[in-house]
Design a protein around this motif. Structure first.
Motif, PDB file in Angstrom:
ATOM      1  N   ARG A  47       0.762  -4.089  39.872  1.00  0.00           N
ATOM      2  CA  ARG A  47       0.196  -2.763  40.097  1.00  0.00           C
ATOM      3  C   ARG A  47       1.296  -1.806  40.534  1.00  0.00           C
ATOM      4  O   ARG A  47       2.247  -2.195  41.206  1.00  0.00           O
ATOM      5  CB  ARG A  47      -0.897  -2.813  41.173  1.00  0.00           C
ATOM      6  CG  ARG A  47      -2.121  -3.636  40.792  1.00  0.00           C
ATOM      7  CD  ARG A  47      -3.238  -3.436  41.815  1.00  0.00           C
ATOM      8  NE  ARG A  47      -4.446  -4.160  41.422  1.00  0.00           N
ATOM      9  CZ  ARG A  47      -4.769  -5.362  41.870  1.00  0.00           C
ATOM     10  NH1 ARG A  47      -3.967  -5.979  42.724  1.00  0.00           N
ATOM     11  NH2 ARG A  47      -5.878  -5.963  41.483  1.00  0.00           N
ATOM     12  N   GLU A  83      -7.270   2.698  39.508  1.00  0.00           N
ATOM     13  CA  GLU A  83      -7.061   1.515  38.666  1.00  0.00           C
ATOM     14  C   GLU A  83      -5.921   0.658  39.158  1.00  0.00           C
ATOM     15  O   GLU A  83      -5.974  -0.556  39.115  1.00  0.00           O
ATOM     16  CB  GLU A  83      -6.775   1.981  37.241  1.00  0.00           C
ATOM     17  CG  GLU A  83      -6.560   0.846  36.273  1.00  0.00           C
ATOM     18  CD  GLU A  83      -6.293   1.373  34.889  1.00  0.00           C
ATOM     19  OE1 GLU A  83      -6.049   0.559  33.987  1.00  0.00           O
ATOM     20  OE2 GLU A  83      -6.330   2.594  34.730  1.00  0.00           O
ATOM     21  N   HIS A  84      -4.851   1.265  39.694  1.00  0.00           N
ATOM     22  CA  HIS A  84      -3.661   0.512  40.058  1.00  0.00           C
ATOM     23  C   HIS A  84      -3.593   0.218  41.544  1.00  0.00           C
ATOM     24  O   HIS A  84      -2.589  -0.250  42.036  1.00  0.00           O
ATOM     25  CB  HIS A  84      -2.400   1.296  39.645  1.00  0.00           C
ATOM     26  CG  HIS A  84      -2.280   1.430  38.166  1.00  0.00           C
ATOM     27  ND1 HIS A  84      -1.727   0.455  37.372  1.00  0.00           N
ATOM     28  CD2 HIS A  84      -2.663   2.421  37.329  1.00  0.00           C
ATOM     29  CE1 HIS A  84      -1.759   0.838  36.115  1.00  0.00           C
ATOM     30  NE2 HIS A  84      -2.309   2.029  36.080  1.00  0.00           N
ATOM     31  N   TYR A  93       0.391   1.525  23.681  1.00  0.00           N
ATOM     32  CA  TYR A  93       0.144   2.109  25.002  1.00  0.00           C
ATOM     33  C   TYR A  93      -0.399   3.515  24.845  1.00  0.00           C
ATOM     34  O   TYR A  93       0.068   4.292  24.008  1.00  0.00           O
ATOM     35  CB  TYR A  93       1.428   2.122  25.827  1.00  0.00           C
ATOM     36  CG  TYR A  93       1.170   2.223  27.312  1.00  0.00           C
ATOM     37  CD1 TYR A  93       0.471   1.231  27.980  1.00  0.00           C
ATOM     38  CD2 TYR A  93       1.603   3.325  28.042  1.00  0.00           C
ATOM     39  CE1 TYR A  93       0.216   1.315  29.335  1.00  0.00           C
ATOM     40  CE2 TYR A  93       1.368   3.418  29.408  1.00  0.00           C
ATOM     41  CZ  TYR A  93       0.659   2.410  30.039  1.00  0.00           C
ATOM     42  OH  TYR A  93       0.404   2.493  31.388  1.00  0.00           O
ATOM     43  N   CYS A 106       3.923   2.583  35.069  1.00  0.00           N
ATOM     44  CA  CYS A 106       2.605   2.103  34.648  1.00  0.00           C
ATOM     45  C   CYS A 106       2.713   1.240  33.398  1.00  0.00           C
ATOM     46  O   CYS A 106       1.988   0.249  33.254  1.00  0.00           O
ATOM     47  CB  CYS A 106       1.675   3.291  34.397  1.00  0.00           C
ATOM     48  SG  CYS A 106       1.269   4.248  35.875  1.00  0.00           S
ATOM     49  N   ASP A 123       1.418  -2.638  33.443  1.00  0.00           N
ATOM     50  CA  ASP A 123       0.358  -3.059  32.520  1.00  0.00           C
ATOM     51  C   ASP A 123       0.869  -4.076  31.510  1.00  0.00           C
ATOM     52  O   ASP A 123       0.138  -4.990  31.106  1.00  0.00           O
ATOM     53  CB  ASP A 123      -0.205  -1.830  31.792  1.00  0.00           C
ATOM     54  CG  ASP A 123      -0.992  -0.915  32.716  1.00  0.00           C
ATOM     55  OD1 ASP A 123      -1.438  -1.403  33.777  1.00  0.00           O
ATOM     56  OD2 ASP A 123      -1.161   0.271  32.392  1.00  0.00           O
ATOM     57  N   THR A 126       1.079  -7.536  33.248  1.00  0.00           N
ATOM     58  CA  THR A 126      -0.260  -8.072  33.495  1.00  0.00           C
ATOM     59  C   THR A 126      -0.917  -8.524  32.201  1.00  0.00           C
ATOM     60  O   THR A 126      -1.557  -9.580  32.148  1.00  0.00           O
ATOM     61  CB  THR A 126      -1.135  -7.020  34.188  1.00  0.00           C
ATOM     62  OG1 THR A 126      -0.490  -6.573  35.390  1.00  0.00           O
ATOM     63  CG2 THR A 126      -2.497  -7.595  34.552  1.00  0.00           C
ATOM     64  N   CYS A 127      -0.751  -7.735  31.141  1.00  0.00           N
ATOM     65  CA  CYS A 127      -1.359  -8.089  29.859  1.00  0.00           C
ATOM     66  C   CYS A 127      -0.719  -9.346  29.280  1.00  0.00           C
ATOM     67  O   CYS A 127      -1.432 -10.252  28.819  1.00  0.00           O
ATOM     68  CB  CYS A 127      -1.224  -6.918  28.887  1.00  0.00           C
ATOM     69  SG  CYS A 127      -1.922  -7.221  27.246  1.00  0.00           S
ATOM     70  N   ARG A 147      -7.330  -7.824  30.459  1.00  0.00           N
ATOM     71  CA  ARG A 147      -6.376  -7.306  31.445  1.00  0.00           C
ATOM     72  C   ARG A 147      -5.353  -6.374  30.793  1.00  0.00           C
ATOM     73  O   ARG A 147      -4.228  -6.248  31.263  1.00  0.00           O
ATOM     74  CB  ARG A 147      -5.662  -8.478  32.124  1.00  0.00           C
ATOM     75  CG  ARG A 147      -4.943  -9.450  31.216  1.00  0.00           C
ATOM     76  CD  ARG A 147      -4.199 -10.533  31.980  1.00  0.00           C
ATOM     77  NE  ARG A 147      -3.376 -11.350  31.110  1.00  0.00           N
ATOM     78  CZ  ARG A 147      -3.687 -12.563  30.676  1.00  0.00           C
ATOM     79  NH1 ARG A 147      -4.835 -13.110  31.043  1.00  0.00           N
ATOM     80  NH2 ARG A 147      -2.856 -13.233  29.884  1.00  0.00           N
ATOM     81  N   ARG A 148      -5.744  -5.691  29.751  1.00  0.00           N
ATOM     82  CA  ARG A 148      -4.822  -4.873  28.952  1.00  0.00           C
ATOM     83  C   ARG A 148      -4.362  -3.623  29.684  1.00  0.00           C
ATOM     84  O   ARG A 148      -3.326  -3.037  29.340  1.00  0.00           O
ATOM     85  CB  ARG A 148      -5.468  -4.483  27.628  1.00  0.00           C
ATOM     86  CG  ARG A 148      -6.643  -3.526  27.767  1.00  0.00           C
ATOM     87  CD  ARG A 148      -7.413  -3.380  26.477  1.00  0.00           C
ATOM     88  NE  ARG A 148      -8.505  -2.426  26.580  1.00  0.00           N
ATOM     89  CZ  ARG A 148      -9.688  -2.695  27.096  1.00  0.00           C
ATOM     90  NH1 ARG A 148      -9.937  -3.912  27.572  1.00  0.00           N
ATOM     91  NH2 ARG A 148     -10.631  -1.767  27.159  1.00  0.00           N
ATOM     92  N   GLY A 149      -5.112  -3.130  30.685  1.00  0.00           N
ATOM     93  CA  GLY A 149      -4.719  -1.932  31.410  1.00  0.00           C
ATOM     94  C   GLY A 149      -4.717  -0.713  30.506  1.00  0.00           C
ATOM     95  O   GLY A 149      -5.725  -0.348  29.900  1.00  0.00           O
ATOM     96  N   GLY A 150      -3.555  -0.056  30.390  1.00  0.00           N
ATOM     97  CA  GLY A 150      -3.449   1.142  29.565  1.00  0.00           C
ATOM     98  C   GLY A 150      -3.133   0.879  28.114  1.00  0.00           C
ATOM     99  O   GLY A 150      -2.886   1.828  27.356  1.00  0.00           O
TER     100      GLY A 150
END
Length: 929
Positions: A40, A78-79, A391, A536, A540, A543-544, A614-617
């Motif tokens: 994060r 989100e973060h 992204y 970011c 992301d 995490t992804c 868990r793709r985030g952005g």
């Protein structure tokens, strides 16, 4: 994995002292095979790190450690972090805490003693940092040179029992997002104290993270960025050196095959083998050209017409005779705009090197009259099956000079090239000073551009669909070779991932054109906007991709198990019966039963769903609901691999390997169910909307420039007299000191070129760089005799760009000359570093001039034992005398071949230099400087 091992790991992990596992572990419980780390951006905020560190190191007695309670941190966006809770302290954690506090106290005690007795050592430390770290405002967007001293320190500081490692931290400063501290006088605060303030909370924060207790490690190879290291450190990852085992390998170059062959299932690397098929300009175009011939030009009309010279010189001339117009010339393997120029005719292109010549797009999309292009970030987590993410935020780069398509302005790189590494040297370049200002200056965000175009009535929905289509087709054109290499060299399907930087140009009709694909897109940050987007992006991305949260026991278990079952060919195990496997369909139309999938197919499907969750952005652009309908005809029906070469006599790709269409399998299980049953729904409408939304962060991501060292002119003059006296008495500069001085002097010249350009100085610098040779080449503007007389900011920026590239290589080479001790007859390092602390350009020039005249050597350019060292030229006295004599210091035998083309341009410089020499030999009474 045996259940006993899982239980043992889980029990041992529960006793560790760090925040709740659910906050920083996802996709599975701690100890499971699917558990991965969470990254994060809010932890980059110093306030968040401070709260986390305080919650861990509350001042309590050891006996009451079991009653320690945590500080609650609320989730914001989100973060943000979730609530934190600290379980009772284990003996291991308590001992580690005691050891760390004693270690920090010891460092402070040593430092206090040093500041009392050895002030000159602190001066040396500051100078070393000033020399080795580039200024944030002039830093290149590309990769940073590796700092051997910092790397050595980071490998030592993991052992707090080693006294040498304790002292090493006082020598090296962690660069990056330092907490804001005003620049102070060197007599008031030492370098090590500043380092302690800047990095102590980062280390305290890192040791409370799960990655630290699990001993998750990372490794850099020929790449280093402040942002990456900062994110890794605050999340608890530790750096390893040499042949040490790692969990994450981040490299700026292509992977070695022996490293790939020996990867364990839990290890991750940031490159696929043979990615150069996509990232080299010549290979990319040839792969797309083959798809144009094989699948049709209308489907792959995504790149401008191009030719590779000198092999296709005749084809280029024929094309030019049919459709006259400007052509843009690019080296086949270069970055950051190096060596790119525009010509009107093919006869202006040199034929002695391999270049890619493309049709120049003369009607680009302009913002307020300035040409722009896009840098979008594409993540590929697998090539077989193909899984592509885009992204949702990108960077829009604007040229500094307003666009004019007239042929007289083709020489101007700051008008026709949008590369940041070129335009940043222009005096009119504007940087955004606030991360929230996404449409200010010469660098925007992608979402800001889309909102701007939408207000003008443009169809941004179709534009983003076309960009997605361009990305997918470019990867399809190059996938066949990469898949073949992965099957041969990559043991596990999860080992590799790749972040590509796609450079895309949009024309006036909103048609996107692919310019190039970058292997390792820059993670350098030059503004708060850069910091927000790239921080970011990296969080992301990690995490992804998923860094497995395995303990050392689990990793050793996998190492022993994997070494027994790894095959020499590194092919995937598919667990398939002897006959060709068929997927059974249920009664519902189009639905597929996952019970009939093989073990490998179930693993692929599970990983795809976990990555998407868990793709985030990131937005998955392949596979999508309609991907097989759009691109199914480009894939082989048997194995699902995109074929870019025609089959010969019915042969199929990889016939010796059992065929499995993983692309069809994945699409069928993700999208061919009833709409009510779809979990990984990725609708086009909702996906496109994400691109127009501004990137949201839960907390502010700080951007702090490195505080500049205050210089005292009075102290500089005093130190200058001392150094001149030492040199006059016979002392000499070591080669490292001479190169250090020369580097700082050229940095001063570089600043003048960008702030107060002078025509004669530009010519001198350009002549020196040409005679010195190497990869530095003159820009195309100097090949036009009419543009030579034009004095403009753009020309100054281009000369500054060449000097900046030279300085980058020069500093990297200087690292090999670091002095480990003071030599007899040489100026002591401590005294000389004090001089460099306050030296101005005139002081540096005076030292270089006197040392060259007295010793008759030039250690800043040549080794002392060199065989082809030219004689030292007479250096004129007065301001900038050393600069005027600089071209004559380079041996004529080392002149590059291009220099002869610019004799007319340099003729005036030679005349001026001859006049200077005549003046320099006159009696002192007649000189007027």
């Amino acid at each position: 994995m045996p259940s006993s091992l899982c239980e043992t790991v889980t029990n041992s992990v529960d006793s560790l002292e760090f925040p709740k596992h659910d906050d920083w572990i996802t996709s599975g419980k701690m100890g499971s095979r699917d558990a991965v780390l969470v990254f994060r951006t809010n932890i980059l905020n110093p306030k968040t790190r401070k709260n986390l560190s305080e919650s861990y190191s509350s001042p309590v007695l050891p006996e009451s450690c079991s009653n320690m309670e945590s500080t609650i941190v609320s989730r914001k966006g989100e973060h943000d972090m979730s609530s934190l809770s600290l379980p009772s302290c284990s003996n291991e954690a308590l001992n580690g805490l005691k050891q760390r506090k004693i270690y920090v106290s010891f460092r402070n005690a040593v430092h206090i003693k040093q500041t009392e007795n050895s002030d000159f050592q602190n001066t040396a430390k500051k100078i070393n940092k000033q020399y080795s770290s580039s200024d944030a405002s002039m830093s290149s967007e590309g990769e940073e040179p590796t700092r051997n001293i910092q790397n050595k320190f980071r490998s030592l500081k993991n052992n707090p029992n080693d006294i040498n490692s304790n002292l090493a931290e006082d020598v090296t400063k962690e660069s990056g997002y330092d907490s804001a501290t005003p620049a102070k006088s060197i007599t008031n605060i030492s370098a090590s104290e500043e380092d302690e303030c800047a990095t102590e909370d980062d280390e305290e924060c890192g040791i409370v993270m799960p990655a630290y207790k699990l001993k998750i490690t990372y490794k850099f190879i020929q790449t280093e960025t402040k942002l990456l290291r900062k994110i890794f450190d605050v999340h608890g990852l530790r750096e390893v050196e040499g042949d040490s085992n790692f969990n994450l390998l981040w490299t700026g170059v292509h992977m070695k095959l022996d490293v790939l062959r020996n990867l364990a299932p839990y290890q991750r690397v940031n490159h696929f083998p043979r990615s150069y098929e996509l990232t080299r300009k010549d290979r990319l175009y040839k792969n797309i050209e083959r798809m144009q011939h094989l699948r049709g030009m209308k489907h792959f009309d995504i790149v401008p017409q191009s030719f590779i010279l000198p092999l296709e010189s005749r084809d280029l001339i024929i094309a030019h005779n049919k459709h006259r117009g400007p052509w843009i010339v690019k080296p086949a393997a270069s970055s950051r705009g190096r060596g790119i120029f525009i010509v009107n005719s093919p006869d202006q292109i040199p034929q002695d090197e391999q270049v890619l010549v493309s049709k120049y797009i003369v009607d680009p999309l302009c913002i307020d009259g300035h040409k722009c292009d896009l840098r979008v970030y594409v993540l590929v987590t697998s090539f077989d099956p193909l899984i592509i993410y885009l992204y949702k935020e990108g960077i829009v780069r604007l040229a500094t000079v307003r666009y004019d398509r007239h042929a007289d302005h083709l020489w101007n790189p700051c008008m026709h090239l949008c590369n940041y590494s070129i335009n940043k040297y222009h005096s009119d370049y504007i940087r955004s000073s606030d991360a929230q200002d996404e449409d200010v200056g010469h660098k925007w965000t992608l979402s800001a551009l889309l909102r701007h175009l939408k207000m003008q009535g443009c169809d941004t929905h179709q534009l983003m669909l076309n960009i997605e289509d361009l990305i997918i087709k470019a990867i399809l054109a190059c996938a066949q070779t990469i898949i073949s290499a992965c099957r041969m060299f990559v043991p596990n399907g999860n080992n590799c991932f790749e972040l590509y930087g796609f450079d895309i140009l949009i024309d006036n009709s909103l048609k996107p054109w692919l310019l190039e694909v970058n292997l390792s897109p820059s993670m350098g940050v030059d503004s708060p906007l850069d910091t927000k987007v790239k921080a970011c992006l990296i969080a992301d991305l990690l995490t992804c991709v998923g860094i497995p949260a395995y303990s050392p026991e689990m990793r050793s278990h996998y190492d022993s198990k994997w070494s027994r079952f790894r095959s020499s060919s590194c092919q995937r195990s598919t667990n398939v019966p002897s006959g060709q496997h068929k997927i059974k369909k249920n009664k519902k139309k189009g639905s597929v039963s996952t019970d009939q999938l093989t073990g490998e197919e179930q693993r692929i499907l599970r990983n795809a769903r976990l990555q998407y969750s868990r793709r985030g952005g990131f937005e998955r652009i392949f596979p999508t609901d309609d991907s097989m309908q759009r691109y199914g005809n480009f894939l082989d029906s048997t194995n699902g691999i995109p074929i870019s070469t025609p089959n010969v006599q019915g042969q199929t790709f990889q016939t010796l390997i059992m065929q499995h269409n993983y692309n069809q399998m994945l699409h069928s299980n993700l999208y061919c169910h009833d709409k009510s049953d779809i979990i990984d729904d990725n609708l086009e409408k909702s996906r496109i909307k994400q691109y127009e939304r501004a990137l949201e962060t839960g907390s502010e991501i700080p951007f702090v420039k490195k505080p500049a060292v205050e210089k005292s002119e009075e102290e500089g003059r005093r130190q200058r007299k001392l150094m001149l006296k030492k040199i006059g008495n016979g002392s000499e500069l070591t080669q490292f000191q001479a190169r250090q001085t020369f580097s700082l002097y050229l940095e001063s010249v570089l600043r003048r070129l960008t702030q107060d350009p002078k025509d004669n100085h530009e010519k001198i610098v350009l002549k020196f760089l040409n005679k010195f040779g190497g990869s530095v080449k003159p820009p195309v503007l100097f090949r036009n005799t009419q543009s030579m007389k034009v004095i403009s900011k753009a020309r100054s920026a281009m000369v500054a760009k060449l000097l900046g590239d030279f300085l980058e290589n020069y500093k990297r080479d200087t690292e090999a000359y670091v002095d480990s001790f003071d030599h007899f007859g040489m100026i002591p390092s401590s005294a000389y570093n004090q001089f460099l602390t306050h030296a101005q350009e005139s002081d540096l020039e005076a030292i270089l001039t006197l040392h060259t005249n007295v010793t008759g050597i030039m250690p800043f350019l040549y080794n002392r034992c060199g065989l082809s060292v030219p004689p030292t030229p007479p250096i004129p006295s007065g301001l900038h005398g050393f600069l005027r004599a600089l071209p004559s210091m380079v041996s004529s035998s080392g002149i590059a071949r291009e220099v002869s083309k610019y004799d007319g341009y340099f003729r005036n410089i030679d005349k001026d230099y001859e006049n200077v020499q005549e003046i320099s030999i006159r009696p002192k009474s007649s000189r007027r400087f």
